[in-house]
Every structure is written in C-alpha cells, then in structure tokens.
Design a protein around this motif. Sequence first.
Motif, short mmCIF file in Angstrom:
data_model
loop_
_atom_site.label_atom_id
_atom_site.label_comp_id
_atom_site.label_asym_id
_atom_site.label_seq_id
_atom_site.Cartn_x
_atom_site.Cartn_y
_atom_site.Cartn_z
N SER A 240 48.53 38.32 47.97
CA SER A 240 49.73 38.25 47.14
C SER A 240 49.41 38.56 45.68
O SER A 240 48.26 38.42 45.25
N PRO A 241 50.40 39.00 44.90
CA PRO A 241 50.19 39.11 43.45
C PRO A 241 49.84 37.74 42.88
O PRO A 241 50.24 36.71 43.42
N PRO A 242 49.10 37.71 41.78
CA PRO A 242 48.64 36.42 41.26
C PRO A 242 49.73 35.63 40.54
O PRO A 242 50.52 36.20 39.78
N LEU A 243 49.75 34.34 40.80
CA LEU A 243 50.58 33.43 39.99
C LEU A 243 49.84 33.11 38.70
O LEU A 243 50.45 33.02 37.63
N PHE A 244 48.52 32.92 38.79
CA PHE A 244 47.67 32.69 37.62
C PHE A 244 46.66 33.83 37.56
O PHE A 244 45.98 34.14 38.55
N ASP A 245 46.53 34.46 36.38
CA ASP A 245 45.66 35.64 36.25
C ASP A 245 44.92 35.67 34.92
O ASP A 245 44.58 36.75 34.42
N ARG A 246 44.65 34.51 34.37
CA ARG A 246 43.91 34.45 33.10
C ARG A 246 42.50 35.02 33.24
O ARG A 246 41.88 35.45 32.25
N LEU A 247 41.98 35.05 34.44
CA LEU A 247 40.66 35.63 34.69
C LEU A 247 40.60 37.08 34.23
O LEU A 247 39.55 37.57 33.80
N LEU A 248 41.76 37.78 34.31
CA LEU A 248 41.83 39.19 33.94
C LEU A 248 42.33 39.41 32.52
O LEU A 248 42.07 40.45 31.92
N ASP A 249 43.09 38.45 32.01
CA ASP A 249 43.72 38.61 30.69
C ASP A 249 43.73 37.25 29.99
O ASP A 249 44.65 36.47 30.16
N LEU B 239 46.39 44.01 37.01
CA LEU B 239 45.87 43.82 35.66
C LEU B 239 46.97 43.93 34.62
O LEU B 239 47.93 44.67 34.77
N SER B 240 46.80 43.18 33.54
CA SER B 240 47.73 43.29 32.42
C SER B 240 47.46 44.56 31.62
O SER B 240 46.44 45.22 31.79
N LYS B 241 48.38 44.88 30.72
CA LYS B 241 48.21 46.06 29.88
C LYS B 241 46.96 45.93 29.01
O LYS B 241 46.22 46.88 28.80
N ASP B 242 46.72 44.70 28.49
CA ASP B 242 45.54 44.50 27.64
C ASP B 242 44.27 44.76 28.42
O ASP B 242 43.31 45.35 27.93
N SER B 243 44.22 44.28 29.68
CA SER B 243 43.02 44.46 30.51
C SER B 243 42.81 45.93 30.84
O SER B 243 41.70 46.43 30.83
N LYS B 244 43.90 46.65 31.13
CA LYS B 244 43.77 48.08 31.40
C LYS B 244 43.26 48.82 30.18
O LYS B 244 42.40 49.71 30.29
N ALA B 245 43.78 48.45 29.01
CA ALA B 245 43.33 49.09 27.78
C ALA B 245 41.83 48.85 27.56
O ALA B 245 41.10 49.74 27.14
#
Length: 286
Positions: free
Chosen positions: A45-54, A274-280
């Motif tokens: 599933s898509p993440p509910l919590f994703d601070r690991l990436l952003d 991934l968030s936009k910041d992580s992709k950048a």
Amino acid sequence: MVRIQRNADGFLPLDAYAALGNGRYVALSGADGSIDSWCVPSIDSPPLFDRLLDARNGGCFSITPVEPFEVARRYRDDSNVLETEFVTASGRAKLVESHNSGSAGRLPWAELARRFEGIEGSIRFDIRIVFGRRDDSISPYCSTIGGRDLFHAGRMLGLLLHGTSVVIDERADEGIRAHLTVRAGECETLAVVAGEDEPLVVPPIEDIDARIDTSDAAWREWTANSRYDGPYRSLLIRNARAPKFLLYSPSGAIAAAATTSLPEQIGGNKGTDLSKDSKAKLRRDG
C-alpha cells in the motif's frame, strides 16, 4: 545505552530503525520513538507514514522525550515484539511496540500498538502524528467523532486510541499534537487502528494492550517449533524471524522490501511514493 540524534537534514541513521510486522504490513520504528515508515493496510500500500523518505514533510507517529535521552533496544527473547528503554535526567521508561495479532491469528484490521511503562522517576513525551501526502496526491485531514480522533488519508480511515493520561494539545488537518507523562509504576498504551474501504473497528484500548502480549506469545510459539539446537541458535532464530516480516500472509508471497521502493529511474514515479523534495535530492545526487 546510546544517544540518538538526527542529522542536519532531519534523518536518522538507517541502523537506528527496527522493524515491526505481522505478516501483512511492516513499520519502521526509529530509536528516538518515531514511526517513520508504514505502508498500510498492506505491505504494497502507499505509505501512511513516510518520514523515512522526506524528513521535512513526511508523515510520522513520534513519541519522543522532551529532555535529552539515551536509549537501549532489543526484541523480546524468541519474539518480534520490540522494547526500547529511554533514560533521561528525570527518569526511565520502556516502550513496548507490536503489530498486533489476535488469538485466532492475523486481525482483519491494522493495529499498531505502543505501550509505555514507567520504571523510575518520570518522563514527559511529546506525541506527534503527521500523515504522509503521497507526493501531494492526497490531502489528509482529521476529524473528531464521539470524542475520538479520526483521520482520513485518501481511502484510508484510522483512529488514534489511548488512555486518559494522554493530553491532546492540538488537532489540525496536518495531524495531532499531544503529550504524555509516564511515572514509575504507571502504564499507558497508544495505538493507531486503520483500514481501507472497510468498516473501521474501534476496539477498547485495554483489548489492544492485551493483544501486545497475545502477539508476543504467538511469536514465541512459532520460535518454539524450531528443531535446531546447535551452535549460535539464538542468532539463527533471530535471523529466521526477520524474513517473517516480509511474508505476506494473505497470499504466502515474500515481499522484496519492507518499505516503499526508490524509483526505477531518477525523477520517475513508477515504484515509488517519494515526495518532491526526495526526488529533487535524488536528481542532485545523481
């Protein structure tokens, strides 16, 4: 005991995380008390919590001492129930974490339980729940129904459940802020119960707390079935329990990873949340 600190960008070292799972999904719990990754209700599933990436904008469920602290972590013997001991200048407390199962096995809903046990003195913890936005593709928000904190994240519905010692300081669409003081001899359990496209279950917090020990007993029973009794048995069993996190019980398949994956190509969306910041950052680091 070690002192845990995030780097200047807000990230923890990867070896400061421990996994929690139950055969349907996996969460990563940081040694500072923050759940920074949880794909729910299923491991894909898509993440509910994703601070690991952003670290700046990602979602998390953190319960962290307000004072400087040191920690020691371990899984319970023959179990995947995790224990983290926090020590500050004012006290000592233990956090027990479990992705709960029931007496009949895996629960139909997702139940992430976190029990705090006071050992010495007292420790005040700041509590924060922030929901991931899945690369700005959803707009999570909170509401209150029957005195309970309900959150909406895409098709996901969830509840923050807790006892009377937790004080809610702020409710907003971005998440929930609260605090908890744990004193010697006291015990308090918090939990997130979540589901998608299904009725939301609201179990009593006492039942959730009891299922921590039910889950512990189930892990011990599984471990006891091992016939190996040679050298390094404890190490072998520990390594056998780790892949159990990746076994997706509804199908019997083994997942390739417990977290959302990196994109197949830099800047691509396939295989990632991934968030936009992580992709950048990926583009910059090339």
